[in-house]
Design a protein around this motif. Structure first.
Motif, PDB file in Angstrom:
ATOM      1  N   GLU A  59      40.831  48.461  54.791  1.00 14.14           N
ATOM      2  CA  GLU A  59      41.085  47.034  55.030  1.00 14.14           C
ATOM      3  C   GLU A  59      39.821  46.242  54.671  1.00 14.14           C
ATOM      4  N   GLU A  60      40.051  45.150  53.943  1.00 12.70           N
ATOM      5  CA  GLU A  60      38.949  44.387  53.352  1.00 12.70           C
ATOM      6  C   GLU A  60      38.311  43.356  54.280  1.00 12.70           C
ATOM      7  N   THR A  61      39.110  42.660  55.094  1.00 15.80           N
ATOM      8  CA  THR A  61      38.545  41.431  55.671  1.00 15.80           C
ATOM      9  C   THR A  61      38.555  41.372  57.195  1.00 15.80           C
ATOM     10  N   THR A  62      37.746  40.453  57.725  1.00 15.63           N
ATOM     11  CA  THR A  62      37.511  40.310  59.166  1.00 15.63           C
ATOM     12  C   THR A  62      38.818  40.201  59.962  1.00 15.63           C
ATOM     13  N   GLY A  74      38.770  30.267  55.983  1.00 13.01           N
ATOM     14  CA  GLY A  74      39.123  31.368  56.871  1.00 13.01           C
ATOM     15  C   GLY A  74      40.446  31.972  56.421  1.00 13.01           C
ATOM     16  N   HIS A  75      40.819  33.038  57.048  1.00 15.37           N
ATOM     17  CA  HIS A  75      41.906  33.860  56.537  1.00 15.37           C
ATOM     18  C   HIS A  75      43.234  33.129  56.331  1.00 15.37           C
ATOM     19  N   PHE A  76      43.734  32.489  57.370  1.00 13.52           N
ATOM     20  CA  PHE A  76      45.081  31.905  57.276  1.00 13.52           C
ATOM     21  C   PHE A  76      45.025  30.385  57.216  1.00 13.52           C
ATOM     22  N   ILE A 111      45.680  42.742  47.418  1.00 10.07           N
ATOM     23  CA  ILE A 111      44.382  42.072  47.503  1.00 10.07           C
ATOM     24  C   ILE A 111      44.369  41.021  46.397  1.00 10.07           C
ATOM     25  N   HIS A 112      43.555  39.986  46.558  1.00  8.23           N
ATOM     26  CA  HIS A 112      43.601  38.869  45.609  1.00  8.23           C
ATOM     27  C   HIS A 112      43.656  39.391  44.181  1.00  8.23           C
ATOM     28  N   LEU A 113      44.739  39.067  43.497  1.00  6.77           N
ATOM     29  CA  LEU A 113      44.928  39.687  42.187  1.00  6.77           C
ATOM     30  C   LEU A 113      44.243  38.841  41.120  1.00  6.77           C
ATOM     31  N   GLU A 114      42.951  39.086  40.996  1.00  7.76           N
ATOM     32  CA  GLU A 114      42.178  38.427  39.942  1.00  7.76           C
ATOM     33  C   GLU A 114      41.305  39.482  39.281  1.00  7.76           C
ATOM     34  N   ALA A 115      40.376  39.045  38.423  1.00  4.87           N
ATOM     35  CA  ALA A 115      39.754  39.999  37.492  1.00  4.87           C
ATOM     36  C   ALA A 115      38.945  41.121  38.158  1.00  4.87           C
ATOM     37  N   ARG A 169      44.814  26.693  52.481  1.00  2.12           N
ATOM     38  CA  ARG A 169      44.598  28.134  52.313  1.00  2.12           C
ATOM     39  C   ARG A 169      43.172  28.347  51.835  1.00  2.12           C
ATOM     40  N   LEU A 170      42.736  29.606  51.803  1.00  3.92           N
ATOM     41  CA  LEU A 170      41.339  29.866  51.434  1.00  3.92           C
ATOM     42  C   LEU A 170      40.968  29.128  50.151  1.00  3.92           C
ATOM     43  N   VAL A 171      40.114  28.132  50.305  1.00  3.00           N
ATOM     44  CA  VAL A 171      39.852  27.236  49.181  1.00  3.00           C
ATOM     45  C   VAL A 171      39.196  27.961  48.015  1.00  3.00           C
ATOM     46  N   GLY A 211      39.947  28.485  43.295  1.00  2.00           N
ATOM     47  CA  GLY A 211      38.823  28.994  42.496  1.00  2.00           C
ATOM     48  C   GLY A 211      39.043  30.457  42.178  1.00  2.00           C
ATOM     49  N   ASN A 212      37.988  31.076  41.703  1.00  2.00           N
ATOM     50  CA  ASN A 212      38.103  32.482  41.299  1.00  2.00           C
ATOM     51  C   ASN A 212      37.603  33.436  42.365  1.00  2.00           C
ATOM     52  N   GLY A 213      37.334  32.918  43.566  1.00  2.00           N
ATOM     53  CA  GLY A 213      36.841  33.797  44.630  1.00  2.00           C
ATOM     54  C   GLY A 213      35.380  34.132  44.427  1.00  2.00           C
ATOM     55  N   HIS A 214      34.957  35.170  45.100  1.00  2.00           N
ATOM     56  CA  HIS A 214      33.546  35.541  45.067  1.00  2.00           C
ATOM     57  C   HIS A 214      33.134  35.969  43.664  1.00  2.00           C
ATOM     58  N   PRO A 215      31.861  35.784  43.360  1.00  2.00           N
ATOM     59  CA  PRO A 215      31.347  36.211  42.057  1.00  2.00           C
ATOM     60  C   PRO A 215      31.417  37.727  41.864  1.00  2.00           C
ATOM     61  N   CYS A 268      27.101  46.572  53.258  1.00  2.00           N
ATOM     62  CA  CYS A 268      27.204  46.084  51.874  1.00  2.00           C
ATOM     63  C   CYS A 268      28.423  45.206  51.649  1.00  2.00           C
ATOM     64  N   LYS A 269      29.243  45.010  52.692  1.00  2.00           N
ATOM     65  CA  LYS A 269      30.354  44.073  52.567  1.00  2.00           C
ATOM     66  C   LYS A 269      29.969  42.756  53.237  1.00  2.00           C
ATOM     67  N   HIS A 270      30.048  42.694  54.569  1.00  2.00           N
ATOM     68  CA  HIS A 270      29.988  41.356  55.190  1.00  2.00           C
ATOM     69  C   HIS A 270      28.653  40.647  54.998  1.00  2.00           C
ATOM     70  N   GLY A 328      49.428  40.830  45.119  1.00  2.00           N
ATOM     71  CA  GLY A 328      48.361  39.985  45.634  1.00  2.00           C
ATOM     72  C   GLY A 328      48.342  39.999  47.155  1.00  2.00           C
ATOM     73  N   CYS A 329      47.404  39.227  47.744  1.00  2.00           N
ATOM     74  CA  CYS A 329      47.432  39.067  49.200  1.00  2.00           C
ATOM     75  C   CYS A 329      47.504  37.592  49.548  1.00  2.00           C
ATOM     76  N   ASN A 330      47.758  36.777  48.543  1.00  2.00           N
ATOM     77  CA  ASN A 330      47.890  35.338  48.755  1.00  2.00           C
ATOM     78  C   ASN A 330      48.551  34.797  47.490  1.00  2.00           C
ATOM     79  N   PRO A 331      49.703  34.139  47.628  1.00  2.00           N
ATOM     80  CA  PRO A 331      50.435  33.720  46.423  1.00  2.00           C
ATOM     81  C   PRO A 331      49.623  32.777  45.535  1.00  2.00           C
ATOM     82  N   PHE A 381      26.938  40.408  52.436  1.00  2.00           N
ATOM     83  CA  PHE A 381      26.833  39.793  51.105  1.00  2.00           C
ATOM     84  C   PHE A 381      28.116  39.041  50.739  1.00  2.00           C
ATOM     85  N   ASP A 382      29.246  39.704  50.885  1.00  2.00           N
ATOM     86  CA  ASP A 382      30.541  39.112  50.517  1.00  2.00           C
ATOM     87  C   ASP A 382      30.840  37.894  51.402  1.00  2.00           C
ATOM     88  N   ASN A 383      30.872  38.130  52.718  1.00  2.00           N
ATOM     89  CA  ASN A 383      31.252  37.043  53.619  1.00  2.00           C
ATOM     90  C   ASN A 383      30.197  35.919  53.575  1.00  2.00           C
TER      91      ASN A 383
HETATM   92  N1  SAH Z   1      45.601  37.517  53.010  1.00  2.00           N
HETATM   93  C1  SAH Z   1      44.537  36.523  53.070  1.00  2.00           C
HETATM   94  C2  SAH Z   1      43.338  37.041  52.418  1.00  2.00           C
HETATM   95  C3  SAH Z   1      42.015  36.957  53.110  1.00  2.00           C
HETATM   96  S1  SAH Z   1      40.807  36.733  51.973  1.00  2.00           S
HETATM   97  C4  SAH Z   1      45.105  35.229  52.531  1.00  2.00           C
HETATM   98  O1  SAH Z   1      46.056  34.726  53.091  1.00  2.00           O
HETATM   99  O2  SAH Z   1      44.619  34.674  51.565  1.00  2.00           O
HETATM  100  C5  SAH Z   1      39.303  37.210  52.439  1.00  2.00           C
HETATM  101  C6  SAH Z   1      38.806  38.315  51.564  1.00  2.00           C
HETATM  102  O3  SAH Z   1      38.894  37.960  50.182  1.00  2.00           O
HETATM  103  C7  SAH Z   1      37.331  38.579  51.789  1.00  2.00           C
HETATM  104  O4  SAH Z   1      37.117  39.590  52.719  1.00  2.00           O
HETATM  105  C8  SAH Z   1      36.790  38.900  50.406  1.00  2.00           C
HETATM  106  O5  SAH Z   1      36.265  40.201  50.319  1.00  2.00           O
HETATM  107  C9  SAH Z   1      37.992  38.771  49.487  1.00  2.00           C
HETATM  108  N2  SAH Z   1      37.623  38.147  48.233  1.00  2.00           N
HETATM  109  C10 SAH Z   1      36.816  37.099  48.034  1.00  2.00           C
HETATM  110  N3  SAH Z   1      36.674  36.852  46.715  1.00  2.00           N
HETATM  111  C11 SAH Z   1      37.421  37.771  46.080  1.00  2.00           C
HETATM  112  C12 SAH Z   1      37.674  38.028  44.722  1.00  2.00           C
HETATM  113  N4  SAH Z   1      37.087  37.321  43.764  1.00  2.00           N
HETATM  114  N5  SAH Z   1      38.515  39.033  44.425  1.00  2.00           N
HETATM  115  C13 SAH Z   1      39.091  39.759  45.386  1.00  2.00           C
HETATM  116  N6  SAH Z   1      38.864  39.577  46.689  1.00  2.00           N
HETATM  117  C14 SAH Z   1      38.041  38.585  47.034  1.00  2.00           C
END
Ligand code: SAH
Ligand code: NAD
Length: 412
Positions: free
Chosen positions: A146-149, A291-293, A48-52, A334-336, A341-345, A176-178, A72-75, A180-182
């Motif tokens: 599994e985290e995402t759509t 979006g995802h990919f 999963i996105h390897l951030e804080a 890729r997911l901008v 950025g740092n992803g979701h807050p 409590c996921k989609h 991670g789930c995205n380089p 707010f998160d999505n």
């Molecule tokens: N493998 C994909 C990942 C899909 S990302 C790729 O190629 O990048 C979509 C998911 O990222 C969302 O469902 C959301 O929950 C998650 N996400 C968003 N911000 C995040 C963050 N700051 N830290 C970890 N995961 C996050």
């Protein structure tokens, strides 16, 4: 272990400590897990996105007794300092920012090679390997979350084909996921990344939002709030009506291509923006995907149309067309919000990751009794996370009286 540089750990640790101040639900779960040790003797592999925020989740699972192996789930979303901080904290880390696809896959395989009891997947990379070249690493696997759509779509396709070998929990579809998160998470973090990377104004821009699902709704809402003129493209008539009633103009991409200044794709589909659209676009347009990919904006078409390609800013690639127009692709399509950025807050990931933690705890307890299916998060866990979050946000609730409960439950 494969990380960029262990010396980066102090900066990663600062980021993790910052997150902890704003994730009250996760802090409660951390305390609980320290006492109950739901994962004693268990190995957990996370991709999963390897951030804080993810790092904090990983440390909570460790506090709950797990041996954690993470990648991670995205380089592009891996933060090397956070990876280093986790390595110092004793987790098995295999992730480096900007890894090639081969390195990325090797890291996934290394993460799985511990033969986990439980997994956390984001987009189905781990589960894909466990059903193909890494099947032997699934020998201890109870199941995973599994985290995402898009990951859920793929799991359900596997389940429908009778080819899912483990029970998996659908975190994305919990309220409590989609909700707010999505929606709010993507809405804010997409603009945070775009504005920071481009240093351009949103007010007055014609912003085209492709897809009016949960992510698209959030992005459209924030674009409007920032003063943009918002257009929506959709394939679903119900979503199109929602967009119109929310005050947006719905039109096909063929038409939107001519008017947009900033395009954001959030569909989970492919080829949303292709050659025929790119050819019509204005000079200087910004193209971003959340979006995802990286298949929503067709990069092969962009490359084929361009006479030259240049890196204009760290996360902006300019494609110059034969007539001199420049089309700007952000974060390689890729997911901008995560690649640039740092992803979701933190406050958002507090809920998504509380569900992950509780989902894994549930699987650790009951997973062996489950079938090889995609399971919803049990409603009581979703409500528990909602109650904790509402309390942390000082949202004071009314409580039904016994008479009200009876009234609501009555047949007549
Ligand atoms: N493998 C994909 C990942 C899909 S990302 C790729 O190629 O990048 C979509 C998911 O990222 C969302 O469902 C959301 O929950 C998650 N996400 C968003 N911000 C995040 C963050 N700051 N830290 C970890 N995961 C996050
Ligand atoms: P969703 O199913 O709620 O919405 C997708 C919408 O796109 C639907 O309304 C669908 O009708 C529409 N759509 C599909 N193909 C289309 C096309 N060709 N043109 C126009 N519209 C089209 O899904 P969601 O939860 O909003 O997720 C969307 C994507 O974003 C998924 O890939 C998901 O994995 C990803 N996601 C990203 C983040 C992030 O942090 N960037 C967060 C959550 C989800």
């Amino acid at each position: 272990m494969r990380i960029k540089d262990i010396a980066l750990a102090p900066s990663g640790r600062d980021k993790i400590e910052w997150v902890k101040s704003y994730t009250p639900v996760l802090s409660i779960i951390e305390k609980e897990f320290k006492d109950t040790k739901p994962f004693a003797g268990k190995k957990i592999t996370m991709s999963i996105h390897l951030e804080a925020k993810t790092a904090y989740l990983a440390e909570i699972l460790k506090a709950g007794g797990a041996e954690v192996s993470i990648t991670g789930c995205n380089p592009l979303s891996t933060q090397d300092d956070v990876a280093a901080a986790l390595a110092v904290a004793g987790l098995e880390v295999n992730a480096v920012h900007g890894a090639t696809m081969k390195e990325y896959e090797d890291d996934l395989i290394a993460a799985l090679s511990v033969c986990p009891d439980l997994i956390i997947d984001d987009g189905g990379d781990l589960i894909g390997l466990l059903h193909s070249s890494c099947a032997e690493y699934g020998k201890n696997l109870i199941g995973g979350c599994e985290e995402t759509t898009t990951g859920i779509h793929r799991l359900k396709a596997r389940e429908a084909a009778g080819a899912l070998n483990y029970p998996m929990m659908d975190i994305n579809d919990a309220d409590c996921k989609h909700l707010f998160d999505n929606r709010y998470g993507t809405g804010q973090s997409v603009f945070d990344a775009i504005m920071h990377e481009t240093n351009l104004i949103v007010a007055g821009k014609r912003v085209v939002i492709a897809g009016y699902g949960w992510c698209g709704k959030g992005a459209a809402m924030r674009a409007k709030g920032l003063g943009a003129i918002v257009y929506v493209t959709e394939i679903d008539p119900v979503k199109a009506i929602e967009a119109v009633m929310d005050g947006f103009i719905v039109l096909p991409m063929d038409k939107a291509a001519e008017v947009g200044d900033l395009f954001i794709t959030l569909t989970g589909c492919k080829d949303v923006i292709t050659k025929k659209h790119l050819e019509k676009m204005k000079d200087g347009v910004l193209l971003a995907n959340a979006g995802h990919f990286d298949v929503e904006i067709n990069k092969n078409d962009l490359e084929a149309l361009a006479v030259s390609v240049a890196q204009r800013k760290p996360c902006v690639t300019g494609y110059t067309l034969a007539d001199g127009r420049i089309l700007n692709l952000l974060a390689e399509g890729r997911l901008v919000n995560l690649a640039a950025g740092n992803g979701h807050p933190a406050e958002i990931m507090d809920m998504s990751f509380a569900l992950q933690a509780k989902g894994l705890e549930y699987l650790a307890k009951y997973g062996k009794t489950l079938d090889n299916k995609v399971y919803d998060v049990p409603r009581e866990l979703d409500i528990e996370v909602a109650r904790l979050k509402a309390r942390a946000m000082n949202a004071e609730l009314d409580v039904l009286t016994p008479e009200q409960e009876a009234y609501l439950a009555a047949a007549e």
